[in-house]
Design a protein around this motif. Structure first.
Motif, PDB file in Angstrom:
ATOM      1  N   GLN A 193       5.692  14.086 -27.753  1.00 54.17           N
ATOM      2  CA  GLN A 193       5.506  14.369 -29.178  1.00 54.17           C
ATOM      3  C   GLN A 193       4.086  14.044 -29.604  1.00 54.17           C
ATOM      4  O   GLN A 193       3.483  14.774 -30.408  1.00 54.17           O
ATOM      5  CB  GLN A 193       6.510  13.569 -30.009  1.00 54.17           C
ATOM      6  N   LEU A 194       3.529  12.966 -29.070  1.00 53.06           N
ATOM      7  CA  LEU A 194       2.128  12.641 -29.362  1.00 53.06           C
ATOM      8  C   LEU A 194       1.190  13.696 -28.792  1.00 53.06           C
ATOM      9  O   LEU A 194       0.157  14.026 -29.386  1.00 53.06           O
ATOM     10  CB  LEU A 194       1.786  11.265 -28.789  1.00 53.06           C
ATOM     11  N   TYR A 195       1.542  14.234 -27.670  1.00 49.74           N
ATOM     12  CA  TYR A 195       0.756  15.301 -27.043  1.00 49.74           C
ATOM     13  C   TYR A 195       0.771  16.562 -27.910  1.00 49.74           C
ATOM     14  O   TYR A 195      -0.261  17.190 -28.148  1.00 49.74           O
ATOM     15  CB  TYR A 195       1.336  15.582 -25.660  1.00 49.74           C
ATOM     16  N   LEU A 196       1.965  16.913 -28.409  1.00 49.31           N
ATOM     17  CA  LEU A 196       2.089  18.112 -29.243  1.00 49.31           C
ATOM     18  C   LEU A 196       1.394  17.925 -30.592  1.00 49.31           C
ATOM     19  O   LEU A 196       0.799  18.868 -31.123  1.00 49.31           O
ATOM     20  CB  LEU A 196       3.573  18.435 -29.464  1.00 49.31           C
ATOM     21  N   SER A 197       1.468  16.721 -31.146  1.00 51.94           N
ATOM     22  CA  SER A 197       0.939  16.486 -32.485  1.00 51.94           C
ATOM     23  C   SER A 197      -0.530  16.092 -32.507  1.00 51.94           C
ATOM     24  O   SER A 197      -1.253  16.436 -33.443  1.00 51.94           O
ATOM     25  CB  SER A 197       1.755  15.384 -33.179  1.00 51.94           C
ATOM     26  N   TYR A 198      -0.971  15.379 -31.461  1.00 58.42           N
ATOM     27  CA  TYR A 198      -2.322  14.811 -31.500  1.00 58.42           C
ATOM     28  C   TYR A 198      -3.111  15.023 -30.206  1.00 58.42           C
ATOM     29  O   TYR A 198      -4.159  14.398 -30.017  1.00 58.42           O
ATOM     30  CB  TYR A 198      -2.249  13.302 -31.786  1.00 58.42           C
ATOM     31  N   ASP A 199      -2.616  15.871 -29.300  1.00 55.53           N
ATOM     32  CA  ASP A 199      -3.295  16.114 -28.018  1.00 55.53           C
ATOM     33  C   ASP A 199      -3.479  14.832 -27.217  1.00 55.53           C
ATOM     34  O   ASP A 199      -4.502  14.651 -26.539  1.00 55.53           O
ATOM     35  CB  ASP A 199      -4.672  16.768 -28.241  1.00 55.53           C
ATOM     36  N   ALA A 200      -2.525  13.946 -27.276  1.00 58.00           N
ATOM     37  CA  ALA A 200      -2.630  12.674 -26.555  1.00 58.00           C
ATOM     38  C   ALA A 200      -2.442  12.892 -25.058  1.00 58.00           C
ATOM     39  O   ALA A 200      -1.409  13.410 -24.616  1.00 58.00           O
ATOM     40  CB  ALA A 200      -1.591  11.684 -27.073  1.00 58.00           C
ATOM     41  N   CYS A 201      -3.420  12.493 -24.272  1.00 60.09           N
ATOM     42  CA  CYS A 201      -3.335  12.583 -22.817  1.00 60.09           C
ATOM     43  C   CYS A 201      -2.488  11.433 -22.275  1.00 60.09           C
ATOM     44  O   CYS A 201      -2.525  10.331 -22.818  1.00 60.09           O
ATOM     45  CB  CYS A 201      -4.711  12.484 -22.178  1.00 60.09           C
TER      46      CYS A 201
END
Length: 344
Positions: A258-266
């Protein structure tokens, strides 16, 4: 009859009795004979279909004892109401498009608040200054808890005005440690989110010698909402990269995804790769699987690690962050060339 139609749009069940229909109209407006005529009219117009084996009442105009709802007819009427509501609104900023795909009951419930928001935008226009959610709630609907506790945020997002009303984020503030040596715009920003307190405490001991601008305590799913506060709490210029390190189980991967989808978190791969070398624990056999999160995460791993992770999760095993010792965490945190971490 209009009250009854509104009531039918709110009604959750597929059938309805005259007693339930009576509950849809105000007692002040209730007249037994007129009510019965309105029910029969709804039947004649196709909104209600009598359940034949339940029979009919003995007094004219003989409404049925039970009806099935014609959802198709009710929804068509609902769409007409939406078009009418669009014409009623003064503000061009509000969109009702989302309601065409929702249960009519959602719109019926939210329409009074939509009208209040419309009045606000018509009389005051868009605000110039940011204020708290509570303050904006009062000015919009005269209820300070509406945005934070009574579904106001979701409604404002649904009608397309949330990001225009300059509301200070309603999520909890981020908990983080700052590296005083990494506050220069030239360095860019590198923010590491860790899921658990133990990992957070181990890494902040060496933050001043690390490449991280901040180390953020994620606290599970709370990080997904709170990360919207990052730019407000760390108002630095320069390129920003967010990394995440959580438990190697279905839930931890779902939080990362979800962090990846929302904030591009690697994913902070060196930490995860070290975890995959540890013996996994038992105890997650009944954890809900998250196939989309798992598939997305595996694309960052080497093939051998993909197989290890898949087999481990298939067996209901997991590796918590705590599997890495303080020294291991600090060594990985300090020795990894984190500035080279990208989404590619």
């Amino acid at each position: 009859m209009e009250e009854l139609l509104d009531g039918l749009m709110r009604h959750k069940k597929q059938s309805v009795t005259p007693v339930e229909l009576e509950g849809m109209i105000s007692s002040a407006a209730f007249d037994g004979e007129e009510f019965a005529k309105a029910v029969v009219r709804l039947e004649d117009e196709g909104y209600l279909t009598p359940v034949k084996n339940q029979g009919r009442q003995l007094r004219a105009p003989y409404p049925a004892n039970k009806y099935r709802l014609n959802r198709g007819k009710i929804n068509r009427r609902f769409h007409q109401e939406l078009h009418r509501a669009r014409l009623e609104m003064s503000s061009t900023l509000i969109s009702l498009d989302a309601y065409f795909k929702l249960d009519p009951a959602v719109f019926v419930e939210e329409w009074p608040m939509i009208q209040k928001v419309d009045d606000y935008l018509t009389t005051r226009g868009l605000p110039d200054d940011e204020v708290t959610a509570e303050e904006r709630s009062v000015t919009l609907v005269n209820d300070e808890k509406w945005i934070t506790e009574r579904g106001g945020k979701k409604l404002l997002e649904r009608i397309g005005v949330w990001d225009k009303l300059k509301i200070i984020p309603v999520s909890d503030p981020l908990m983080f440690a700052v590296n005083p040596n990494r506050l220069s715009p030239v360095d860019g920003q590198l923010h590491l989110i860790v899921e658990n307190k133990t990992t957070f405490q181990a890494l902040i001991q060496v933050i001043a010698a690390s490449a991280f601008t901040t180390i953020i305590f994620g606290g599970g799913w709370r990080a997904v909402a709170s990360l919207e506060q990052l730019e407000r709490q760390v108002p630095l210029s320069g390129e920003k990269t967010v990394l995440y390190f959580g438990d190697l189980d279905h839930e931890g991967l779902a939080i990362w995804h979800q962090l990846y989808l929302s904030y591009d978190a690697c994913p902070a791969l060196p930490f995860y790769e070290a975890c995959l070398k540890k013996a996994p624990n038992k105890g997650k056999e009944n954890q809900k699987q998250r196939p989309k999160a798992l598939d997305a995460f595996k694309t960052f791993l080497a093939e051998s690690d993909q197989s290890t992770l898949q087999e481990m999760l298939n067996e209901g095993r997991y590796v918590p962050q705590e599997a890495l010792t303080t020294k291991e965490l600090q060594r990985i945190g300090l020795m990894t060339p984190w500035q080279d971490m990208t989404l590619t």
